[in-house]
Design a protein around this motif. Structure first.
Motif, short mmCIF file in Angstrom:
data_model
loop_
_atom_site.label_atom_id
_atom_site.label_comp_id
_atom_site.label_asym_id
_atom_site.label_seq_id
_atom_site.Cartn_x
_atom_site.Cartn_y
_atom_site.Cartn_z
N HIS A 1 41.83 23.74 40.27
CA HIS A 1 42.45 23.61 41.60
C HIS A 1 41.37 23.45 42.66
N MET A 2 41.72 22.74 43.72
CA MET A 2 40.77 22.50 44.81
C MET A 2 40.33 23.82 45.46
N ASP A 3 41.23 24.79 45.54
CA ASP A 3 40.85 26.06 46.17
C ASP A 3 39.80 26.80 45.34
N HIS A 4 39.83 26.63 44.03
CA HIS A 4 38.78 27.24 43.18
C HIS A 4 37.43 26.58 43.46
N LYS A 5 37.45 25.25 43.57
CA LYS A 5 36.20 24.53 43.85
C LYS A 5 35.63 24.94 45.20
N ALA A 6 36.49 25.03 46.20
CA ALA A 6 36.02 25.42 47.53
C ALA A 6 35.44 26.83 47.51
N GLN A 7 36.07 27.72 46.77
CA GLN A 7 35.60 29.11 46.69
C GLN A 7 34.19 29.17 46.10
N GLY B 1 20.63 32.05 36.76
CA GLY B 1 19.31 31.64 37.23
C GLY B 1 18.67 30.73 36.20
N PHE B 2 18.30 29.54 36.65
CA PHE B 2 17.60 28.58 35.79
C PHE B 2 16.15 28.52 36.23
N SER B 3 15.36 27.65 35.66
CA SER B 3 13.93 27.60 35.98
C SER B 3 13.65 27.44 37.47
N TYR B 4 14.35 26.53 38.13
CA TYR B 4 14.03 26.24 39.53
C TYR B 4 15.22 26.34 40.48
N TYR B 5 16.35 26.81 40.00
CA TYR B 5 17.52 26.91 40.88
C TYR B 5 18.51 27.95 40.34
N TYR B 6 19.50 28.24 41.18
CA TYR B 6 20.56 29.19 40.84
C TYR B 6 21.92 28.50 40.97
N SER B 7 22.89 29.00 40.21
CA SER B 7 24.25 28.47 40.26
C SER B 7 25.26 29.61 40.26
N PRO B 8 26.14 29.67 41.27
CA PRO B 8 27.23 30.64 41.21
C PRO B 8 28.23 30.19 40.14
N LEU B 9 28.78 31.15 39.42
CA LEU B 9 29.74 30.88 38.35
C LEU B 9 30.96 31.76 38.57
N ASP B 10 32.13 31.13 38.67
CA ASP B 10 33.37 31.89 38.79
C ASP B 10 34.23 31.60 37.57
N VAL B 11 34.85 32.65 37.05
CA VAL B 11 35.70 32.55 35.86
C VAL B 11 37.15 32.64 36.32
N LYS B 12 37.97 31.70 35.85
CA LYS B 12 39.38 31.66 36.24
C LYS B 12 40.26 31.78 35.01
N TYR B 13 41.38 32.46 35.17
CA TYR B 13 42.33 32.61 34.07
C TYR B 13 43.57 31.78 34.38
N THR B 14 43.40 30.46 34.30
CA THR B 14 44.47 29.52 34.51
C THR B 14 44.15 28.25 33.73
N ASN B 15 45.14 27.42 33.53
CA ASN B 15 44.96 26.20 32.74
C ASN B 15 44.47 25.01 33.56
N GLN B 16 44.59 25.08 34.87
CA GLN B 16 44.31 23.91 35.70
C GLN B 16 43.19 24.16 36.71
#
Length: 186
Positions: A93-99, A76-91
């Motif tokens: 991937h488009m599927d991570h971005k879509a998720q 949560g920032f001052s005026y908006y929110y951001s979902p954050l996902d943590v991945k255990y891989t080196n690259q």
């Protein structure tokens, strides 16, 4: 019900959506177990400070109609929110971005002001910020429409051999090899 995992699977291979709809489950690999053992809490606390967020929500579950999403964190920032996902891989991937964009989509539907989605790749310490605009919203909507079709079985899939060989659903899918590709129709 469509979850973030379903979105991720769909981008990897649409056949997975149909296969799981039929009741089959993926084999668990060593990499998957490593990813689960990572101390995401430490990473979340670190990113909370680095990104100068005002609030850190751990593993929330958001539901909107037949959609459900649970990002690792929401910042949560001052005026908006951001979902954050943590991945255990080196690259990245488009599927991570879509998720993670899917999580932003659900949050927006629930009334959150979402400006970006964030991915963090632990092994390479890479932070990826994805702006959440009309373009990304329409992208998620297109994916959701296609997932509904895939769940019903209106699907023809063609994947490179190397991709299918590493798939945890290969034993259930049993695609036909055609040259350097595997093909499957449902």
């Amino acid at each position: 019900m469509i979850s973030g995992v379903v979105v991720k699977h769909f981008l990897y291979c649409p056949a997975i959506v149909r296969i799981t709809e039929l009741g089959f489950e993926e084999r668990v690999t060593d990499s998957m177990m490593e990813g689960e053992e990572v101390d995401k809490e430490t990473v979340g606390n670190f990113l909370f400070g680095v990104l100068k967020a005002k609030e850190l929500i751990r593993k929330p579950v958001y539901k909107y109609k037949d959609l459900v999403g649970s990002p690792d964190f929401v910042l949560g920032f001052s005026y908006y929110y951001s979902p954050l996902d943590v991945k255990y891989t080196n690259q990245v991937h488009m599927d991570h971005k879509a998720q993670v964009l899917f999580y932003a989509f659900i949050m927006e539907k629930l009334g959150f002001n979402v400006k970006q989605a964030i991915l963090y790749y632990i092994p390479v310490k890479k932070l990826v910020k994805i702006n959440y605009t009309n373009y990304e919203r329409e992208y998620v909507e297109r994916i959701l429409r296609n997932i509904v079709k895939a769940k019903k079985g209106f699907l023809k899939v063609r994947q490179p051999v190397r991709k299918c060989a590493n798939c945890g659903y290969f034993q259930f899918c049993k695609p036909k090899r055609v040259g350097n590709f595997y093909e499957r129709e449902f």
